[in-house]
Scaffold this motif. Structure first.
Motif, PDB file in Angstrom:
ATOM      1  N   ALA A 220      44.260 -18.224 -49.749  1.00  0.00           N
ATOM      2  CA  ALA A 220      44.068 -17.880 -48.335  1.00  0.00           C
ATOM      3  C   ALA A 220      43.975 -16.376 -48.118  1.00  0.00           C
ATOM      4  O   ALA A 220      43.836 -15.927 -46.974  1.00  0.00           O
ATOM      5  CB  ALA A 220      45.219 -18.444 -47.508  1.00  0.00           C
ATOM      6  N   ALA A 221      44.033 -15.606 -49.191  1.00  0.00           N
ATOM      7  CA  ALA A 221      43.979 -14.143 -49.077  1.00  0.00           C
ATOM      8  C   ALA A 221      42.542 -13.661 -49.020  1.00  0.00           C
ATOM      9  O   ALA A 221      41.603 -14.391 -49.355  1.00  0.00           O
ATOM     10  CB  ALA A 221      44.701 -13.495 -50.257  1.00  0.00           C
ATOM     11  N   ARG A 222      42.367 -12.415 -48.614  1.00  0.00           N
ATOM     12  CA  ARG A 222      41.055 -11.799 -48.570  1.00  0.00           C
ATOM     13  C   ARG A 222      41.197 -10.333 -48.968  1.00  0.00           C
ATOM     14  O   ARG A 222      42.317  -9.814 -49.071  1.00  0.00           O
ATOM     15  CB  ARG A 222      40.449 -11.912 -47.172  1.00  0.00           C
ATOM     16  N   ASP A 223      40.086  -9.663 -49.184  1.00  0.00           N
ATOM     17  CA  ASP A 223      40.118  -8.242 -49.514  1.00  0.00           C
ATOM     18  C   ASP A 223      40.835  -7.484 -48.396  1.00  0.00           C
ATOM     19  O   ASP A 223      40.590  -7.721 -47.216  1.00  0.00           O
ATOM     20  CB  ASP A 223      38.707  -7.695 -49.673  1.00  0.00           C
TER      21      ASP A 223
ATOM     22  N   ARG B  69      47.765   0.973 -39.022  1.00  0.00           N
ATOM     23  CA  ARG B  69      46.342   1.250 -39.230  1.00  0.00           C
ATOM     24  C   ARG B  69      45.446   0.370 -38.377  1.00  0.00           C
ATOM     25  O   ARG B  69      44.228   0.550 -38.357  1.00  0.00           O
ATOM     26  CB  ARG B  69      45.999   1.064 -40.713  1.00  0.00           C
ATOM     27  N   GLY B  70      46.027  -0.610 -37.715  1.00  0.00           N
ATOM     28  CA  GLY B  70      45.252  -1.449 -36.814  1.00  0.00           C
ATOM     29  C   GLY B  70      44.428  -2.518 -37.490  1.00  0.00           C
ATOM     30  O   GLY B  70      43.479  -3.036 -36.902  1.00  0.00           O
ATOM     31  N   THR B  71      44.770  -2.862 -38.724  1.00  0.00           N
ATOM     32  CA  THR B  71      44.050  -3.941 -39.413  1.00  0.00           C
ATOM     33  C   THR B  71      44.694  -5.275 -39.042  1.00  0.00           C
ATOM     34  O   THR B  71      45.759  -5.328 -38.439  1.00  0.00           O
ATOM     35  CB  THR B  71      44.121  -3.768 -40.941  1.00  0.00           C
TER      36      THR B  71
ATOM     37  N   PRO C  84      52.853  -7.937 -39.816  1.00  0.00           N
ATOM     38  CA  PRO C  84      51.932  -8.918 -40.407  1.00  0.00           C
ATOM     39  C   PRO C  84      52.327  -9.257 -41.851  1.00  0.00           C
ATOM     40  O   PRO C  84      51.628  -8.922 -42.809  1.00  0.00           O
ATOM     41  CB  PRO C  84      50.590  -8.202 -40.350  1.00  0.00           C
ATOM     42  N   VAL C  85      53.438  -9.933 -42.006  1.00  0.00           N
ATOM     43  CA  VAL C  85      53.983 -10.205 -43.335  1.00  0.00           C
ATOM     44  C   VAL C  85      54.222 -11.702 -43.495  1.00  0.00           C
ATOM     45  O   VAL C  85      54.730 -12.372 -42.588  1.00  0.00           O
ATOM     46  CB  VAL C  85      55.279  -9.401 -43.586  1.00  0.00           C
ATOM     47  N   LEU C  86      53.834 -12.215 -44.648  1.00  0.00           N
ATOM     48  CA  LEU C  86      54.063 -13.615 -44.997  1.00  0.00           C
ATOM     49  C   LEU C  86      55.079 -13.658 -46.135  1.00  0.00           C
ATOM     50  O   LEU C  86      54.775 -13.251 -47.265  1.00  0.00           O
ATOM     51  CB  LEU C  86      52.751 -14.274 -45.414  1.00  0.00           C
ATOM     52  N   PHE C  87      56.288 -14.096 -45.826  1.00  0.00           N
ATOM     53  CA  PHE C  87      57.347 -14.213 -46.823  1.00  0.00           C
ATOM     54  C   PHE C  87      57.192 -15.551 -47.547  1.00  0.00           C
ATOM     55  O   PHE C  87      57.122 -16.604 -46.908  1.00  0.00           O
ATOM     56  CB  PHE C  87      58.722 -14.154 -46.165  1.00  0.00           C
TER      57      PHE C  87
ATOM     58  N   VAL D 172      48.717 -17.861 -42.791  1.00  0.00           N
ATOM     59  CA  VAL D 172      47.899 -16.650 -42.739  1.00  0.00           C
ATOM     60  C   VAL D 172      47.187 -16.528 -41.390  1.00  0.00           C
ATOM     61  O   VAL D 172      47.074 -15.429 -40.833  1.00  0.00           O
ATOM     62  CB  VAL D 172      46.885 -16.647 -43.907  1.00  0.00           C
ATOM     63  N   LEU D 173      46.732 -17.643 -40.852  1.00  0.00           N
ATOM     64  CA  LEU D 173      46.087 -17.624 -39.535  1.00  0.00           C
ATOM     65  C   LEU D 173      47.048 -17.104 -38.471  1.00  0.00           C
ATOM     66  O   LEU D 173      46.673 -16.300 -37.611  1.00  0.00           O
ATOM     67  CB  LEU D 173      45.606 -19.032 -39.182  1.00  0.00           C
ATOM     68  N   HIS D 174      48.295 -17.531 -38.545  1.00  0.00           N
ATOM     69  CA  HIS D 174      49.329 -17.061 -37.609  1.00  0.00           C
ATOM     70  C   HIS D 174      49.519 -15.553 -37.723  1.00  0.00           C
ATOM     71  O   HIS D 174      49.532 -14.831 -36.717  1.00  0.00           O
ATOM     72  CB  HIS D 174      50.643 -17.789 -37.916  1.00  0.00           C
ATOM     73  N   VAL D 175      49.634 -15.071 -38.951  1.00  0.00           N
ATOM     74  CA  VAL D 175      49.917 -13.646 -39.163  1.00  0.00           C
ATOM     75  C   VAL D 175      48.710 -12.794 -38.772  1.00  0.00           C
ATOM     76  O   VAL D 175      48.856 -11.760 -38.111  1.00  0.00           O
ATOM     77  CB  VAL D 175      50.327 -13.391 -40.627  1.00  0.00           C
ATOM     78  N   ARG D 176      47.510 -13.209 -39.154  1.00  0.00           N
ATOM     79  CA  ARG D 176      46.310 -12.429 -38.831  1.00  0.00           C
ATOM     80  C   ARG D 176      46.082 -12.338 -37.324  1.00  0.00           C
ATOM     81  O   ARG D 176      45.472 -11.385 -36.837  1.00  0.00           O
ATOM     82  CB  ARG D 176      45.074 -13.051 -39.478  1.00  0.00           C
TER      83      ARG D 176
END
Length: 325
Positions: free
Chosen positions: A59-62, A138-140, A171-174, A224-228
């Motif tokens: 589920a990760a991306r660059d 950084r606003g990502t 924006p952290v996924l533990f 990941v959808l929640h965090v993004r």
């Protein structure tokens, strides 16, 4: 999984199969080299837990970042680090990912968003929150994946990090990799459940079968959808099982051989996915055998290159000690 230097992974479930198999074969080779005396110091293998990092990183991306503990070979591979660079680091060679000075526990590749590899139990958790804070500033909408074990969850800094992460909506996924066994001992888990502890700080949580890579992928996509979306941190507990001892120095006498054998026979993440792919007609036996051959060749080449590489020279002692400002 991030793009690797060994080429693009096949898509979908076959890609998951290949990624898990690469980790398994790499770790088996690392165990062999350790037994030959070619790997010094501690060496913690990830055999049995491959579905966790493979499913999560699908589920990760660059742009995403990740950080983990000393049991990090699989995470480094999942981040896209070259097997040859990781193997050379395990053997203490100058061509290794950390110049041959970090070894098994201190792999590092910031270009691929991989920040270690940390030998202190739980130390990576607050550092991971710091990475997430930098992303937010950084606003990502990138995500930091913070991996740690069930024993590390007992550390005070984990609770403190939960509190800060929730307060700052980081924006952290533990990802808690609960393999049930702390170092050199029997089953852990005394006190409140691992997810209950996170819930006490208001974090959303989800448990998942960490031996089922498809299940892990599904939970990872939701988390990941929640965090993004800027909704703050999320906690996943993946219930998994390590086949080997805590480290290569641990004979794991606190459990029977039959227990590990039963788990391998009935719950192995790679064999289970392989059987499903064949039963569903999603892959042919010959294609899966070809993947196995390819992975073995990659790992063998990495080991051969590492054994042939040079050790760091004396001048390496003075590198990376301080920075010019």
């Amino acid at each position: 999984m991030a793009a690797r230097e060994t080429g693009e992974a096949p898509a979908g479930d076959i890609g998951l199969y290949r990624d898990m198999l690469l980790i398994r074969r790499f770790e088996e080779k690392a165990g062999q080299l350790y037994g030959m005396g070619l790997i010094a110091g501690f060496c913690h293998l990830y055999i049995g837990q491959e579905a966790v990092v493979t499913g999560m990183e699908s589920a990760a991306r660059d742009g995403d970042q990740r950080i983990t503990s000393y049991r990090g070979h699989g995470h480094a591979l999942a981040a896209g680090m070259a097997p040859a660079a990781i193997m050379a680091e395990l053997l203490g060679r100058e061509s290794g990912a950390s110049g041959g000075k970090g070894g098994s526990m201190h792999l590092f590749d910031p270009a691929r968003g991989f920040w270690g590899g940390h030998g202190i139990v739980g130390a990576q958790v607050p550092i991971g929150a710091g990475l997430a804070l930098a992303q937010k500033q950084r606003g990502t909408n990138d995500v930091t994946f913070v991996y740690f074990g069930d024993a590390a969850a007992d550390q005070g800094q984990v609770a403190e990090t939960y509190r800060v992460a929730q307060a700052l909506a980081l924006p952290v996924l533990f990802v808690i990799e609960n393999n049930s066994y702390p170092a050199g001992g029997g089953l852990s888990g005394a006190g409140p459940g691992l997810l209950d502890r996170a819930k006490a700080y208001g974090l959303p949580v989800q448990g998942v079968d960490g031996m089922d890579v498809r299940a892990v992928r599904g939970v990872a996509e939701d988390a990941v959808l929640h965090v993004r979306a800027g909704k703050g941190p999320y906690v996943v507990e993946a219930r998994t099982y390590r086949y080997r001892g805590h480290s290569m120095a641990d004979p794991a006498k606190y459990r029977t051989r039959d227990e590990a054998a039963r788990m391998r026979e009935s719950r192995d993440p790679i064999d289970s996915l392989r059987a499903s792919l064949l039963a569903e007609g999603a892959a042919e036996e010959d294609a899966l055998r070809a993947i196995d051959r390819e992975v073995k060749e990659i790992v063998s080449a990495a080991a051969d290159a590492a054994r042939a590489a040079e050790a760091p020279g004396d001048d390496a002692l003075h590198r990376h000690v301080y920075a010019e400002v």
